[in-house]
Design an enzyme around this catalytic site. Structure first.
Site, PDB file in Angstrom:
ATOM      1  N   SER A 156       0.844  -1.208   0.000  1.00 24.72           N
ATOM      2  CA  SER A 156       0.000   0.000   0.000  1.00 24.72           C
ATOM      3  C   SER A 156       0.869   1.242   0.000  1.00 24.72           C
ATOM      4  O   SER A 156       1.968   1.243   0.568  1.00 24.72           O
ATOM      5  CB  SER A 156      -0.881   0.023   1.252  1.00 24.72           C
ATOM      6  OG  SER A 156      -1.590   1.250   1.318  1.00 24.72           O
ATOM      7  N   TYR A 170      -2.204  -1.108  10.186  1.00 27.01           N
ATOM      8  CA  TYR A 170      -2.264  -1.295   8.735  1.00 27.01           C
ATOM      9  C   TYR A 170      -0.990  -0.761   8.073  1.00 27.01           C
ATOM     10  O   TYR A 170      -0.334  -1.471   7.303  1.00 27.01           O
ATOM     11  CB  TYR A 170      -3.502  -0.577   8.172  1.00 27.01           C
ATOM     12  CG  TYR A 170      -3.673  -0.726   6.685  1.00 27.01           C
ATOM     13  CD1 TYR A 170      -4.204  -1.889   6.141  1.00 27.01           C
ATOM     14  CD2 TYR A 170      -3.299   0.290   5.809  1.00 27.01           C
ATOM     15  CE1 TYR A 170      -4.366  -2.031   4.767  1.00 27.01           C
ATOM     16  CE2 TYR A 170      -3.454   0.163   4.440  1.00 27.01           C
ATOM     17  CZ  TYR A 170      -3.988  -1.003   3.919  1.00 27.01           C
ATOM     18  OH  TYR A 170      -4.129  -1.143   2.560  1.00 27.01           O
TER      19      TYR A 170
HETATM   20  N1  NAP Z   1      -8.589  -0.433  -2.311  1.00 28.02           N
HETATM   21  C1  NAP Z   1      -7.556   0.348  -2.064  1.00 28.02           C
HETATM   22  O1  NAP Z   1      -7.637   1.556  -2.304  1.00 28.02           O
HETATM   23  C2  NAP Z   1      -6.273  -0.213  -1.531  1.00 28.02           C
HETATM   24  C3  NAP Z   1      -5.191   0.664  -1.385  1.00 28.02           C
HETATM   25  C4  NAP Z   1      -3.975   0.164  -0.928  1.00 28.02           C
HETATM   26  C5  NAP Z   1      -3.848  -1.190  -0.656  1.00 28.02           C
HETATM   27  N2  NAP Z   1      -4.923  -2.031  -0.786  1.00 28.02           N
HETATM   28  C6  NAP Z   1      -4.729  -3.444  -0.490  1.00 28.02           C
HETATM   29  O2  NAP Z   1      -5.309  -4.224  -1.500  1.00 28.02           O
HETATM   30  C7  NAP Z   1      -5.721  -5.479  -0.967  1.00 28.02           C
HETATM   31  C8  NAP Z   1      -7.182  -5.717  -1.351  1.00 28.02           C
HETATM   32  O3  NAP Z   1      -7.955  -4.695  -0.745  1.00 28.02           O
HETATM   33  P1  NAP Z   1      -9.372  -4.219  -1.291  1.00 28.02           P
HETATM   34  O4  NAP Z   1      -9.381  -2.751  -1.202  1.00 28.02           O
HETATM   35  O5  NAP Z   1      -9.691  -4.899  -2.557  1.00 28.02           O
HETATM   36  O6  NAP Z   1     -10.279  -4.760  -0.085  1.00 28.02           O
HETATM   37  P2  NAP Z   1     -11.652  -5.571  -0.028  1.00 28.02           P
HETATM   38  O7  NAP Z   1     -12.577  -5.126  -1.096  1.00 28.02           O
HETATM   39  O8  NAP Z   1     -12.068  -5.470   1.386  1.00 28.02           O
HETATM   40  O9  NAP Z   1     -11.201  -7.056  -0.372  1.00 28.02           O
HETATM   41  C9  NAP Z   1     -10.427  -7.793   0.520  1.00 28.02           C
HETATM   42  C10 NAP Z   1     -10.443  -9.239   0.112  1.00 28.02           C
HETATM   43  O10 NAP Z   1      -9.773 -10.013   1.123  1.00 28.02           O
HETATM   44  C11 NAP Z   1     -10.682 -10.999   1.616  1.00 28.02           C
HETATM   45  N3  NAP Z   1     -10.426 -11.248   3.034  1.00 28.02           N
HETATM   46  C12 NAP Z   1     -10.619 -10.403   4.070  1.00 28.02           C
HETATM   47  N4  NAP Z   1     -10.297 -11.005   5.222  1.00 28.02           N
HETATM   48  C13 NAP Z   1      -9.903 -12.261   4.913  1.00 28.02           C
HETATM   49  C14 NAP Z   1      -9.452 -13.372   5.665  1.00 28.02           C
HETATM   50  N5  NAP Z   1      -9.356 -13.321   7.012  1.00 28.02           N
HETATM   51  N6  NAP Z   1      -9.129 -14.503   5.017  1.00 28.02           N
HETATM   52  C15 NAP Z   1      -9.239 -14.579   3.665  1.00 28.02           C
HETATM   53  N7  NAP Z   1      -9.653 -13.577   2.899  1.00 28.02           N
HETATM   54  C16 NAP Z   1      -9.978 -12.429   3.519  1.00 28.02           C
HETATM   55  C17 NAP Z   1     -12.058 -10.408   1.356  1.00 28.02           C
HETATM   56  O11 NAP Z   1     -13.081 -11.360   1.330  1.00 28.02           O
HETATM   57  P3  NAP Z   1     -13.987 -11.742   2.613  1.00 28.02           P
HETATM   58  O12 NAP Z   1     -14.160 -10.493   3.433  1.00 28.02           O
HETATM   59  O13 NAP Z   1     -15.259 -12.243   2.015  1.00 28.02           O
HETATM   60  O14 NAP Z   1     -13.211 -12.800   3.338  1.00 28.02           O
HETATM   61  C18 NAP Z   1     -11.843  -9.800  -0.008  1.00 28.02           C
HETATM   62  O15 NAP Z   1     -11.899 -10.785  -1.009  1.00 28.02           O
HETATM   63  C19 NAP Z   1      -5.496  -5.385   0.540  1.00 28.02           C
HETATM   64  O16 NAP Z   1      -4.290  -6.016   0.880  1.00 28.02           O
HETATM   65  C20 NAP Z   1      -5.414  -3.901   0.783  1.00 28.02           C
HETATM   66  O17 NAP Z   1      -4.668  -3.586   1.931  1.00 28.02           O
HETATM   67  C21 NAP Z   1      -6.141  -1.558  -1.195  1.00 28.02           C
END
Ligand code: NAP
Length: 267
Positions: A156, A170
Site C-alpha cells: 500500500s 495497517y
Molecule cells: N482499495 C484500495 O484503495 C487499496 C489501497 C492500498 C492497498 N490495498 C490493499 O489491496 C488489498 C485488497 O484490498 P481491497 O481494497 O480490494 O479490499 P476488499 O474489497 O475489502 O477485499 C479484501 C479481500 O480479502 C478478503 N479477506 C478479508 N479477510 C480475509 C481473511 N481473514 N481470510 C481470507 N480472505 C480475507 C475479502 O473477502 P472476505 O471479506 O469475504 O473474506 C476480499 O476478497 C489489501 O491487501 C489492501 O490492503 C487496497
C-alpha cells in the site's frame, strides 16, 4: 528462450498454461487482478472467507477463463496450510502467487485495541509469509531461469507516505510486507522465483467504500493524474509482473497511485 531473441508482443503478456492463486480474489483489487490473469490465459484459484461470496465471484469471473474459488480464512495458520494443500492438489506447479487479501483497522491512538494489531498483522503480514512457505515447493517447480515463478504481494502507499487517518497496524503491516518482499526476493531469486510488491493508491473496493464515498472526489481532484485507480490499472500491472514482460524484476515495490504518494511534496 535463448538470450537476446525477441518475443512477440502477444507472447510478452501471455499467461496461457500458467496456474495462479489470488488471495482475496473475490472482491475489489483481488478480483481486478484475477480478471486480468484470466484474460491473459492463466488458470486461477481465488479465495476468501465466505463460501457464498466465493461461489458468486467464481460465477462472475467464469466468463473470463478457468477459475475456481476456495473458501479459507487466512488469518489462521491451519487455514493457510489447508488452502495451500488444495491449490497443490490442482497442480504440483504454481506459477503465480498473489498475496492480496488484507484488512484495515482505523481507530484513534488512545483507543486503538490489541485486537487491531493481531487481526491486521495475521492477515496482511503473516498469511503471505505462511503461504510462501507452504507453496514454495510448487513455486520452485514452476520457475525456470528464463521464466521464473512469481510472488506478487499487495502492499500500500500507506507504507510509502503517511495517510491522514489513523491506521497504525495497517501502515505498519504494509511497511513490513514491503520489506519482506525485498528479503524474500534476495533469497528466492537464485531459485527462479521473483518477489515483487504493488503498492496501490485509492481503488474502489469494499475496504475503501466509506472513504471514497466521503472524500473520493477530493482525493481524485488532488491526485496528479486527477482520478482514482481503475480495474485495468490493477489488472495491467499484475499481468505485467506475472508475464514474460516482468521476468527481470525482483524486490521492487511498484506504486500504482496516480502520483499521490510518489509525488507528495510533504507540505
Ligand atoms: N482499495 C484500495 O484503495 C487499496 C489501497 C492500498 C492497498 N490495498 C490493499 O489491496 C488489498 C485488497 O484490498 P481491497 O481494497 O480490494 O479490499 P476488499 O474489497 O475489502 O477485499 C479484501 C479481500 O480479502 C478478503 N479477506 C478479508 N479477510 C480475509 C481473511 N481473514 N481470510 C481470507 N480472505 C480475507 C475479502 O473477502 P472476505 O471479506 O469475504 O473474506 C476480499 O476478497 C489489501 O491487501 C489492501 O490492503 C487496497
Amino acid at each position: 528462450m535463448a538470450e537476446n531473441q525477441f518475443t512477440t508482443h502477444a507472447d510478452l503478456f501471455d499467461l496461457r498454461g500458467k496456474y495462479a492463486l489470488v488471495t482475496g480474489g473475490t472482491k475489489g483489487i483481488g478480483m481486478m487482478i484475477a480478471r486480468g490473469l484470466l484474460q491473459a490465459g492463466a488458470r486461477v484459484v481465488i479465495s476468501s472467507r465466505d463460501a457464498d461470496t466465493c461461489a458468486q465471484a467464481q460465477r462472475s469471473l467464469a466468463g473470463f477463463g478457468d477459475v475456481r474459488a476456495i473458501p479459507a480464512d487466512l488469518s489462521s495458520y491451519d487455514e493457510c496450510q489447508r488452502l495451500a494443500d488444495l491449490v497443490k492438489a490442482g497442480s504440483e506447479r504454481l506459477d503465480i502467487l498473489v498475496n492480496n487479501a488484507g484488512a484495515m483497522w482505523r481507530e484513534p491512538l488512545e483507543t486503538f485495541p490489541e485486537e487491531a494489531w493481531d487481526t491486521v498483522l495475521d492477515l496482511n503480514l503473516k498469511a503471505p509469509f505462511r503461504l510462501v512457505q507452504a507453496l514454495l515447493p510448487a513455486l520452485r517447480r514452476a520457475g525456470t531461469a528464463d521464466d521464473p515463478a512469481r510472488i506478487i504481494n499487495i502492499g500500500s502507499i500507506a507504507a510509502i507516505h503517511v495517510a491522514e487517518s489513523p491506521n497504525y497496524s495497517y501502515a505498519g503491516s504494509k511497511a513490513a510486507l514491503h520489506q519482506l518482499t525485498r528479503v524474500l526476493a534476495r533469497e528466492l531469486g537464485p531459485q527462479h522465483v521473483t518477489v515483487n510488491a504493488v503498492a496501490p493508491g485509492p481503488f474502489p473496493s469494499q475496504m475503501m467504500a466509506a472513504t471514497l464515498e466521503a472524500v473520493g472526489d477530493t482525493i481524485a481532484a488532488k491526485a496528479p493524474l486527477r482520478r482514482l485507480g481503475r480495474d485495468d490499472d490493477m489488472a495491467g500491472i499484475a499481468v505485467f509482473l506475472a508475464s514474460r514482460a516482468g521476468s527481470y524484476l525482483t524486490g521492487t515495490i511498484i506504486p500504482s497511485d496516480g502520483g499521490i504518494a510518489t509525488t507528495a511534496t510533504g507540505t
